[in-house]
Enzyme design. Sequence first.
Site, PDB file in Angstrom:
ATOM      1  N   ALA A 136      -4.573   7.308  -4.786  1.00 32.67           N
ATOM      2  CA  ALA A 136      -3.202   6.823  -4.973  1.00 32.67           C
ATOM      3  C   ALA A 136      -3.285   5.316  -5.222  1.00 32.67           C
ATOM      4  O   ALA A 136      -3.201   4.509  -4.295  1.00 32.67           O
ATOM      5  CB  ALA A 136      -2.354   7.130  -3.741  1.00 32.67           C
TER       6      ALA A 136
ATOM      7  N   THR B 258       0.851  -1.192   0.000  1.00 31.84           N
ATOM      8  CA  THR B 258       0.000   0.000   0.000  1.00 31.84           C
ATOM      9  C   THR B 258       0.885   1.239   0.000  1.00 31.84           C
ATOM     10  O   THR B 258       2.084   1.166  -0.274  1.00 31.84           O
ATOM     11  CB  THR B 258      -0.957  -0.018   1.208  1.00 31.84           C
ATOM     12  OG1 THR B 258      -1.916   1.052   1.080  1.00 31.84           O
ATOM     13  CG2 THR B 258      -0.213   0.119   2.525  1.00 31.84           C
ATOM     14  N   ASN B 259       0.318   2.387   0.299  1.00 33.24           N
ATOM     15  CA  ASN B 259       1.058   3.647   0.342  1.00 33.24           C
ATOM     16  C   ASN B 259       0.467   4.521   1.442  1.00 33.24           C
ATOM     17  O   ASN B 259      -0.589   4.198   2.002  1.00 33.24           O
ATOM     18  CB  ASN B 259       1.016   4.347  -1.030  1.00 33.24           C
ATOM     19  CG  ASN B 259      -0.403   4.648  -1.465  1.00 33.24           C
ATOM     20  OD1 ASN B 259      -1.096   5.463  -0.872  1.00 33.24           O
ATOM     21  ND2 ASN B 259      -0.858   3.964  -2.522  1.00 33.24           N
ATOM     22  N   PRO B 260       1.110   5.669   1.765  1.00 32.76           N
ATOM     23  CA  PRO B 260       0.668   6.460   2.926  1.00 32.76           C
ATOM     24  C   PRO B 260      -0.515   7.393   2.666  1.00 32.76           C
ATOM     25  O   PRO B 260      -0.812   8.238   3.514  1.00 32.76           O
ATOM     26  CB  PRO B 260       1.912   7.286   3.287  1.00 32.76           C
ATOM     27  CG  PRO B 260       3.022   6.762   2.467  1.00 32.76           C
ATOM     28  CD  PRO B 260       2.416   6.142   1.267  1.00 32.76           C
ATOM     29  N   SER B 261      -1.198   7.299   1.529  1.00 31.44           N
ATOM     30  CA  SER B 261      -2.303   8.216   1.240  1.00 31.44           C
ATOM     31  C   SER B 261      -3.367   8.160   2.339  1.00 31.44           C
ATOM     32  O   SER B 261      -3.779   7.078   2.763  1.00 31.44           O
ATOM     33  CB  SER B 261      -2.944   7.870  -0.107  1.00 31.44           C
ATOM     34  OG  SER B 261      -4.122   8.633  -0.303  1.00 31.44           O
TER      35      SER B 261
END
Length: 416
Positions: free
Chosen positions: A289, A222-225
């Site tokens: 994102a 995943t990502n920090p969005s």
Amino acid sequence: MLASLDLSGRCVVLGVTGSIAAYKAAPLVRQLKKAGAEVQVLMTPDAERFVTPLTLGTLSEGEVLTEIFPENEEGSWTKHVTLGQWADLFVVAPATAQTVAKLAHGFCDSMLTATALSARCPLLVCPAMDRDMYRHAATQDNLDRLQEIGYEVMPAAHGELASGLVGQGRMPEPEEILGRVAEVLAETEPTEAPGDLPLAGHDVLVTAGPTREPIDPARVLTNPSTGTMGYALAEAAAARGASVTLVTGPTALSPPPDVEVVSVRTAEEMNEAVQARGTDADYVFMAAAVADYTPADPSTSKRKKRDEDLVLHLRQTPDILKTLGAHRRPDQVLVGFALETDDALENARHKLDEKNLDWIVVNDPTEEGAGFGSSTNRVTLLHPDGASEDLPRMPKAEVAEALLDRVLTAHHDPGT
């Protein structure tokens, strides 16, 4: 001069707080109504110690609101938002030191402070407190902060105070406040009626948040969005009258009011939701994102920590926006977002052309106050004509408003 004031059709929210000067709110309401303004009175609980809601409600010809969730109001949980859109001007008179501090620091514990945070109109603060409270460095810092935020502040008047002291701290007289109200309203356009909202009758699709691509039942890529940018866009579009669908990955945010929310987890799920709804949307804002890659063969059971190195085979996820761009309607407006760390404008222009977009919003996550996990953003807009526009760092809600302003100016036909 004041006797001839015409405030017909102007909407004023009057916030009354717990000062002995609250009794002056009665003649102020009377004069606003006499000038033709519509007036909605909001009171803090402590204000009721000095003047009754019945008095101000009778003079304003409407129910006085105190609690954030008024019992007798339809749609009470979003009433502060509705009032924030309705008002042409928000006046706080009298404004105690306590309320000044709350407004300066974004507190939201009453209908008054919640509406102030939601208001798009000018806000006029009229302080009233004892001399030494007014002089205190903390109060002066808070008044300065209000002006930095963009609020109007009328200096307290000099004279005899309720404590018996003489000095600066008196609330300006109702006639003075009315004169300043007239000056501020003369500089602003009336709030648009609901039927005149620029996106009324239009469908808007917004994507937001991250996607989570499963490695196994316990782990994801995943990502920090946080989804803040997309949620701000959805809320701003709904406030302008649009029928908004928000397709969102996992976030900790509360759903925006008056928005249909479709929750998804993976890039594949987001693609299915967007393609199913995107054809009918007049405006599409792809702020999510989305992961570019997903594990090719996710495990159905948790992988044990055995090997020192773990090799994952990844495959590309669907290019949601490129698919939309390839099948778009001629009158549809597509807005993409590009997060770039190198050659930002060059890469963004390539995406603009490759994905058949009208606009693209570019930001750099390594820049302070921009990108993931920040309440602010600093973006560059690439316009349809190839021009670029750098926006200063600002709260993401303001970025959303600025983006909608540009897009609607370029594409919206008031006659539709």
